[in-house]
Write an enzyme that holds these catalytic residues in place. Structure first.
Site, mmCIF file in Angstrom:
data_model
loop_
_atom_site.group_PDB
_atom_site.id
_atom_site.type_symbol
_atom_site.label_atom_id
_atom_site.label_comp_id
_atom_site.label_asym_id
_atom_site.label_seq_id
_atom_site.Cartn_x
_atom_site.Cartn_y
_atom_site.Cartn_z
ATOM 1 N N ARG A 245 0.887 -1.253 -0.005
ATOM 2 C CA ARG A 245 0.043 -0.115 0.100
ATOM 3 C C ARG A 245 0.998 1.071 0.042
ATOM 4 O O ARG A 245 1.690 1.444 1.072
ATOM 5 C CB ARG A 245 -1.062 0.203 1.265
ATOM 6 C CG ARG A 245 -2.132 1.114 1.148
ATOM 7 C CD ARG A 245 -2.768 0.737 2.440
ATOM 8 N NE ARG A 245 -2.043 1.713 3.269
ATOM 9 C CZ ARG A 245 -2.033 1.827 4.783
ATOM 10 N NH1 ARG A 245 -2.751 1.014 5.381
ATOM 11 N NH2 ARG A 245 -1.384 2.708 5.586
ATOM 12 N N HIS A 249 -3.857 4.863 4.587
ATOM 13 C CA HIS A 249 -5.161 3.822 4.283
ATOM 14 C C HIS A 249 -5.955 4.578 3.475
ATOM 15 O O HIS A 249 -6.533 4.232 2.314
ATOM 16 C CB HIS A 249 -5.696 3.440 5.450
ATOM 17 C CG HIS A 249 -7.089 2.889 5.486
ATOM 18 N ND1 HIS A 249 -7.178 1.395 4.953
ATOM 19 C CD2 HIS A 249 -8.178 3.474 5.805
ATOM 20 C CE1 HIS A 249 -8.632 1.196 4.996
ATOM 21 N NE2 HIS A 249 -9.100 2.382 5.257
ATOM 22 N N TYR A 257 2.002 5.862 11.698
ATOM 23 C CA TYR A 257 2.119 4.388 12.296
ATOM 24 C C TYR A 257 3.105 3.385 11.590
ATOM 25 O O TYR A 257 3.623 2.520 12.159
ATOM 26 C CB TYR A 257 0.944 3.580 12.456
ATOM 27 C CG TYR A 257 -0.045 3.747 11.303
ATOM 28 C CD1 TYR A 257 0.194 3.001 10.220
ATOM 29 C CD2 TYR A 257 -1.224 4.740 11.025
ATOM 30 C CE1 TYR A 257 -0.835 2.838 9.137
ATOM 31 C CE2 TYR A 257 -1.917 4.761 9.943
ATOM 32 C CZ TYR A 257 -1.495 3.945 8.964
ATOM 33 O OH TYR A 257 -2.330 3.789 7.861
HETATM 34 C C1 LIG Z 1 -16.828 -5.085 9.140
HETATM 35 C C2 LIG Z 1 -16.109 -3.865 9.126
HETATM 36 N N1 LIG Z 1 -15.123 -3.405 10.089
HETATM 37 C C3 LIG Z 1 -14.499 -2.332 10.135
HETATM 38 C C4 LIG Z 1 -14.646 -1.566 9.026
HETATM 39 C C5 LIG Z 1 -13.629 -0.178 8.986
HETATM 40 N N2 LIG Z 1 -12.667 -0.521 7.974
HETATM 41 C C6 LIG Z 1 -12.554 -0.151 6.667
HETATM 42 S S1 LIG Z 1 -11.421 -0.457 5.763
HETATM 43 C C7 LIG Z 1 -10.374 -1.197 6.875
HETATM 44 C C8 LIG Z 1 -9.491 -2.209 6.957
HETATM 45 C C9 LIG Z 1 -9.438 -3.108 5.997
HETATM 46 O O1 LIG Z 1 -8.038 -3.539 5.985
HETATM 47 P P1 LIG Z 1 -7.622 -4.868 4.689
HETATM 48 O O2 LIG Z 1 -8.730 -5.550 4.830
HETATM 49 O O3 LIG Z 1 -6.294 -5.168 4.798
HETATM 50 O O4 LIG Z 1 -7.665 -3.887 3.464
HETATM 51 P P2 LIG Z 1 -6.810 -2.730 2.930
HETATM 52 O O5 LIG Z 1 -7.614 -1.432 3.271
HETATM 53 O O6 LIG Z 1 -5.548 -2.904 3.419
HETATM 54 O O7 LIG Z 1 -6.768 -2.886 1.463
HETATM 55 C C10 LIG Z 1 -11.482 -1.410 8.253
HETATM 56 C C11 LIG Z 1 -11.033 -1.886 9.346
HETATM 57 C C12 LIG Z 1 -15.531 -1.975 7.766
HETATM 58 N N3 LIG Z 1 -15.632 -1.148 6.875
HETATM 59 N N4 LIG Z 1 -16.280 -2.958 8.128
#
Ligand SMILES: Cc1ncc(C[n+]2csc(CCOP(=O)(O)OP(=O)(O)O)c2C)c(N)n1
Ligand SMILES: [Mg+2]
Length: 332
Positions: A245, A249, A257
């Site tokens: 990435r 985020h 972080y």
């Molecule tokens: C069920 C749920 N929990 C928490 C969130 C908040 N949230 C949005 S993106 C994210 C991180 C996801 O990380 P990852 O699956 O590794 O995907 P990346 O963004 O790194 O591509 C979180 C915790 C959400 N949208 N849905």
């Protein structure tokens, strides 16, 4: 990079793949500028994941169903969402095809291209893709359904339920984990104890493999084989694509972080730069070709930005449409 000739690709294929990787990147970069200029509310980037996305997309065929996640701008652009459509969604305009400007940006969908609409709770798209794979199998179609998910989201219950069902019914289903090693601020070491997420596949009775997601050729190979497996009765596949990435985020967080050394190292992990250097070394492209692409993509992105900026917002009366079933509140 994987030996492209051995997987049936030629130099024109590699040029095409690079073009789509670059277009995804250029739309994404413009969105950040628009966000910082206060014109669009939110960006969540594909930057660093374009090689994985275009590699897998290049192996897909007309009629395949996709259930992507929010980072898949390059993937959905290749599959047929136009830069203007993505910009209209980013601006929250009335003509946004995914939701008329009501969803968060990056909740991609396009019915005629088989791109399913997404929900914001992460992981829900997996279940939708499994359902689509079941319907393809029941209808005897020669198509697969695929989904993508972040490695953090692969720890949600939906992942287990979806992959278990796909394994039981030997569905023409492919799940690609785009493992960028972070779930917002949480590093992979705090997300899962396994060495490789692809090892989970054996528990679902499906094929699993971990692929270098910075190599679009390796991704193409894994996806092409997974597609053939799905259509020849070999069942589902779990692909773990190791990628990076490159941004925070989203436009709403500051990725302090990550240590400074880690952030400094990111540039050297840029899949678009790596692929470009490989193509230059191989003599597949030259600097004149790159200048042409640069010009072409700038024009495409400028045009999409201008049109989307000029387009109207939804009217206030639209606030409650497509939120509740029409009339259901009155019916008690
Ligand atoms: C069920 C749920 N929990 C928490 C969130 C908040 N949230 C949005 S993106 C994210 C991180 C996801 O990380 P990852 O699956 O590794 O995907 P990346 O963004 O790194 O591509 C979180 C915790 C959400 N949208 N849905
Ligand atoms: Mg992640």
């Amino acid at each position: 990079m994987f030996d492209y000739k051995s997987v049936g690709l030629d130099k024109t294929d590699l040029q095409t793949m690079y073009k789509w990787m670059d277009l995804g990147r250029k739309i994404d970069e413009r969105m950040w500028l628009l966000n910082r200029a206060g014109k669009i509310p939110f960006v969540i980037s594909c930057q660093g994941q374009e090689a994985a996305q275009i590699g897998m997309a290049y192996a897909m065929q007309e009629g395949d169903i996709s259930s992507p996640y929010y980072r898949d701008l390059a993937l959905v652009t290749y599959l047929g969402m136009t830069p203007l459509e993505s910009m209209l969604a980013a601006f929250g305009k009335k003509d946004d095809i995914s939701s008329g400007g009501k969803q968060m940006p990056s909740h991609f969908s396009k019915r005629e291209k088989g791109i399913l609409s997404q929900s914001s709770p992460v992981g829900t798209q997996i279940i939708h893709a499994v359902g689509a794979a079941l319907s393809l199998k029941m209808d005897g179609k020669s198509n697969i359904a695929m989904t993508t998910v972040g490695e953090g989201s692969s720890n949600q219950g939906d992942f287990h339920e979806g992959l278990n069902f796909a394994g039981v019914h030997k569905l023409p289903f492919i799940c690609v984990i785009e493992n960028n090693k972070y779930a917002i601020s949480v590093p992979d070491s705090l997300q899962y104890g396994a060495e490789k997420l692809s090892d989970r596949a054996i528990g679902y009775g499906m094929h699993g493999e971990t692929v270098d997601g910075n190599d679009p050729i390796a991704m193409y190979k894994a996806m092409k084989e997974a597609r053939e497996r799905g259509l020849n009765g070999g069942g589902s596949t779990l692909i773990e694509a190791m990628c990076t990435r490159l941004t925070a985020h989203s436009s709403d967080d500051d990725d302090k972080y990550r240590s400074k050394e880690e952030r400094d190292e990111l540039k050297s992990l840029d899949c678009n730069i790596k692929f470009k250097e490989f193509l230059l070394e191989e003599g597949v492209i030259d600097n004149n070709w790159l200048d042409e692409i640069e010009k072409e993509h700038k024009e495409i992105v400028n045009k999409a930005t201008k049109e989307a900026e000029k387009a109207p917002y939804p009217s206030p009366e639209e606030t409650y449409t497509h939120v509740y079933e029409e009339g259901s509140l009155n019916n008690g």
